[in-house]
Enzyme design. Structure first.
Site, PDB file in Angstrom:
ATOM      1  N   ASN A 206       0.802  -1.107  -0.053  1.00  0.00           N
ATOM      2  CA  ASN A 206       0.100   0.071  -0.111  1.00  0.00           C
ATOM      3  C   ASN A 206       0.805   1.247   0.004  1.00  0.00           C
ATOM      4  OD1 ASN A 206      -2.802  -1.107   0.581  1.00  0.00           O
ATOM      5  ND2 ASN A 206      -1.622  -2.030   2.039  1.00  0.00           N
ATOM      6  N   GLU A 207       0.981   1.809  -1.244  1.00  0.00           N
ATOM      7  CA  GLU A 207       2.202   2.908  -1.227  1.00  0.00           C
ATOM      8  C   GLU A 207       1.519   4.229  -0.985  1.00  0.00           C
ATOM      9  OE1 GLU A 207       4.975   1.834  -1.697  1.00  0.00           O
ATOM     10  OE2 GLU A 207       4.937   0.612  -3.465  1.00  0.00           O
ATOM     11  N   PRO A 208       2.381   5.348  -0.842  1.00  0.00           N
ATOM     12  CA  PRO A 208       1.525   6.568  -0.291  1.00  0.00           C
ATOM     13  C   PRO A 208       0.600   6.985  -1.455  1.00  0.00           C
ATOM     14  CG  PRO A 208       4.121   6.696  -0.355  1.00  0.00           C
ATOM     15  CD  PRO A 208       3.758   5.353  -0.833  1.00  0.00           C
TER      16      PRO A 208
ATOM     17  N   THR B 106       9.924   2.246  -3.676  1.00  0.00           N
ATOM     18  CA  THR B 106       9.898   0.674  -3.215  1.00  0.00           C
ATOM     19  C   THR B 106      10.710   0.017  -4.298  1.00  0.00           C
ATOM     20  OG1 THR B 106       7.667   1.063  -2.292  1.00  0.00           O
ATOM     21  CG2 THR B 106       8.112  -1.159  -3.218  1.00  0.00           C
TER      22      THR B 106
END
Length: 622
Positions: free
Chosen positions: A160-162, A179
């Protein structure tokens, strides 16, 4: 025995700091085992959400030990993995499916039908349905009892990225550039890292009854501070854990170092003033006020909440002079003393010696000490393919011109060209290619050490067994590794040893090499009653905090120039290294120069003598 944790006050999520990552891993393994045993006792399943990567390895190793030695029964455990790279076949080296089986499932009795891992090869048109079924499978078993998380440098949890939403569910995501850079070493280069991944969503994770986040190392300290002391923010997905009633962060000392109660405990309440805390507080005060030590006055202390320090240890001039003397005592022109002796420098990779302490090596040689350097690993995975191809071509042409077995050379050149041409992204090199890459690093290490003044016969290439996998993932440290290190120490009989002190990374090469050296030194001390003095240096990216410095070696402009010339000899790492480390466009020589100059600037700003550059060390006390 697990050392007790230190609860950290003032955070928005409960945080616990342990002395080492080993203690964190054992504590969390016991936490999981307690849930499993409790559910087993009433015939119920325990549902676990599990991550991959270097951070949870210690947890899995401890659970495996508990299964084998203590009879921990995992037959009623149901697992859901957090994520998987999209497009990744389950048998690929980088597949999380393969990783979980090699590191955990193959060693315990979790039934295969209870293991759930997202399918990285599901067709694109079927991804949404696959993710929906994954969510449904979690619901059918009643939700997850505990989810174990790591955290990315950008604050991601799972993938779950920014800027993702709190309500997100299992889905296909595009990976953040940070990432992908952090995963580059697993794929031998950033170009091999997939662009997308399947991941359990934040909303799914937050529905777990308990959430445990682990973090190790100073490179995680900044994002940990943002996640637990900052606001809930979609730029830092881990900050969503503030909204969970049973979430906790479990940290080693390094990853907790920037939390307010750790970095500046005097800000959050009364403390017992030790010499170490006095030094840290007064140096912090210099930074806050922009003043040198001997220019601090009582108002500076009082205006920045240090009046209680003056009450117990004042007046201000006495406290400032005390710290001034401590810092002056760290400056050492002759780090190994005035009488000639033998010194042994351990270099985990072939270039750590000159990057981290090349100036000190120059100084030791100038002081007529017999300086030995031990290169602990070959560093062969950190060489570009084109460098190996170029060397094979050079050797073939050299042997042709000199009439030296040119057919064999041509065969090797052809073999190397074929191996590199058919290598897929993320695949390991052949033995021949690894040999050529190792020779490149070997010749560069020798050339760099000679620039520093070392004798070629005092260079030792240990090629420790733990490193010899051809992969980024290495074997655990073994008795054989320790034996080779110990034999060298006993052969050289140094009065002083130097080693890399980046100890917070639980599975990095520096940490493994340090463990081997520490074990060897402890064995020697146990049998002989003594051991060499051990000094720790830092790697290419960090320096020791000012309040921790014990020996600081001043460098002249010519010292630093000579050090840079030594670093230049590592041509395979110059301009663009295969694994350059954290986001930093500078070359290694630039990082080294900037760091050494910055250390000298720090000394100057607090009112100590002004030097051109400095290298810093702390002592290892066993």
């Amino acid at each position: 025995m697990i050392q007790p944790a230190h609860p950290i006050p003032g955070t928005k999520v409960p945080c616990y700091a342990f002395a080492s990552n080993v203690d964190v891993s054992r504590h969390i393994a016991q936490m999981i085992a307690h849930i499993v045993r409790e559910r087993n006792s009433v015939g119920q399943i325990a549902v676990l959400g599990l991550p991959t990567g270097s951070t949870p390895v210690g947890v899995y190793q401890e659970l495996i030990r508990m299964h084998r030695e203590e009879g921990l029964d995992l037959s009623r455990v149901v697992t859901f993995n957090l994520d998987e790279y999209y497009g990744m076949a389950p048998d690929r080296l980088q597949s999380y499916h393969r990783w979980m089986h090699e590191n955990f499932f193959d060693h315990v009795n979790v039934p295969p039908q209870n293991i759930h891992i997202l399918d990285g090869q599901v067709p694109l048109e079927a991804v949404d349905e696959h993710c929906r079924q994954y969510e449904e499978a979690i619901r059918q078993v009643g939700g997850m009892d505990i989810v174990l998380l790591g955290i990315g440098r950008n604050g991601h949890i799972a993938f779950n990225e920014p800027y993702g939403t709190r309500q997100s569910r299992t889905r296909l995501v595009t990976l953040d550039p940070v990432t992908r850079r952090d995963a580059a070493s697993d794929f031998f280069h950033e170009d091999g890292v997939p662009m997308q991944a399947l991941t359990m969503g934040v909303g799914t994770i937050l529905e777990s009854r308990r959430i445990v986040l682990m973090a190790f190392g100073e490179h995680k300290a900044g994002i940990i501070r943002q996640a637990v002391e900052g606001p809930v923010d979609d730029r830092v997905p881990a900050s969503y854990l503030q909204e969970h009633s049973s979430a906790g962060f479990y940290l080693d000392d390094a990853s907790s170092a920037q939390l307010t109660a750790v970095a500046t405990p005097w800000v959050v309440g009364r403390i017992e003033w030790t010499d170490e805390l006095i030094k840290r507080a007064v140096l912090w005060l210099c930074e806050k006020t922009g003043k040198a030590l001997l220019k601090l006055d009582g108002n500076d202390f009082r205006q920045h909440g240090l009046h209680h320090l003056l009450r117990h240890h004042g007046p201000s001039t006495a406290v400032a002079h005390r710290v001034f003397r401590w810092m002056m005592d760290t400056i050492e022109y002759k780090p190994a003393g005035r009488e000639p002796k033998r010194v042994l420098v351990f270099s985990p990779h072939p270039d750590d010696d000159v990057i981290s302490m090349g100036g000190t090596i120059i100084r030791l040689v100038e002081d007529n000490h017999e300086v030995h350097v031990a290169y602990m690993t070959s560093g062969n995975i950190a060489v570009f393919d084109h460098d190996a191809s170029q060397l094979a071509d050079l050797l073939a042409e050299l042997n042709r011109r000199l009439g030296i077995d040119d057919q064999k050379s041509l065969d090797v050149e052809k073999e190397v060209a074929g191996a590199l041409a058919h290598k897929q992204p993320g695949e390991p090199d052949s033995e021949t290619v690894l040999t050529l890459k190792g020779l490149i690093r070997w010749s560069e290490a020798k050339a760099a050490a000679v620039v520093c003044g070392c004798q070629e016969e005092h260079l030792h290439f240990l090629d420790l067994p733990f490193y010899q996998t051809g992969l980024v993932k290495k074997k655990p440290i073994s008795d054989e590794d320790v034996r080779l290190v110990r034999e060298l120490i006993e052969q050289v009989e140094p009065a002083q040893v130097y080693l890399a002190g980046a100890l917070s990374d639980p599975h990095g090469t520096h940490r493994v090499c340090a463990d081997a050296i520490f074990r060897a030194l402890r064995q020697i001390e146990a049998e002989t009653g003594g051991r060499p003095e051990a000094m720790l240096y830092r790697g290419a990216w960090q320096e020791w905090p000012m309040d921790e410095l014990e020996i600081v070696v001043p460098l002249s402009p010519s010292d630093l120039q000579q050090k840079k010339q030594a670093i230049f000899r590592h041509e395979s790492q110059k301009d663009s290294a295969l694994f350059p480390g954290p986001d930093d466009p500078r070359e290694f020589w630039q990082r080294a120069e900037d760091r050494n100059r910055a250390t000298a600037d720090q000394f100057n700003r607090i009112g100590l003598p002004e030097y051109y550059a400095m290298e810093a060390f702390v002592r290892w006390r066993g």
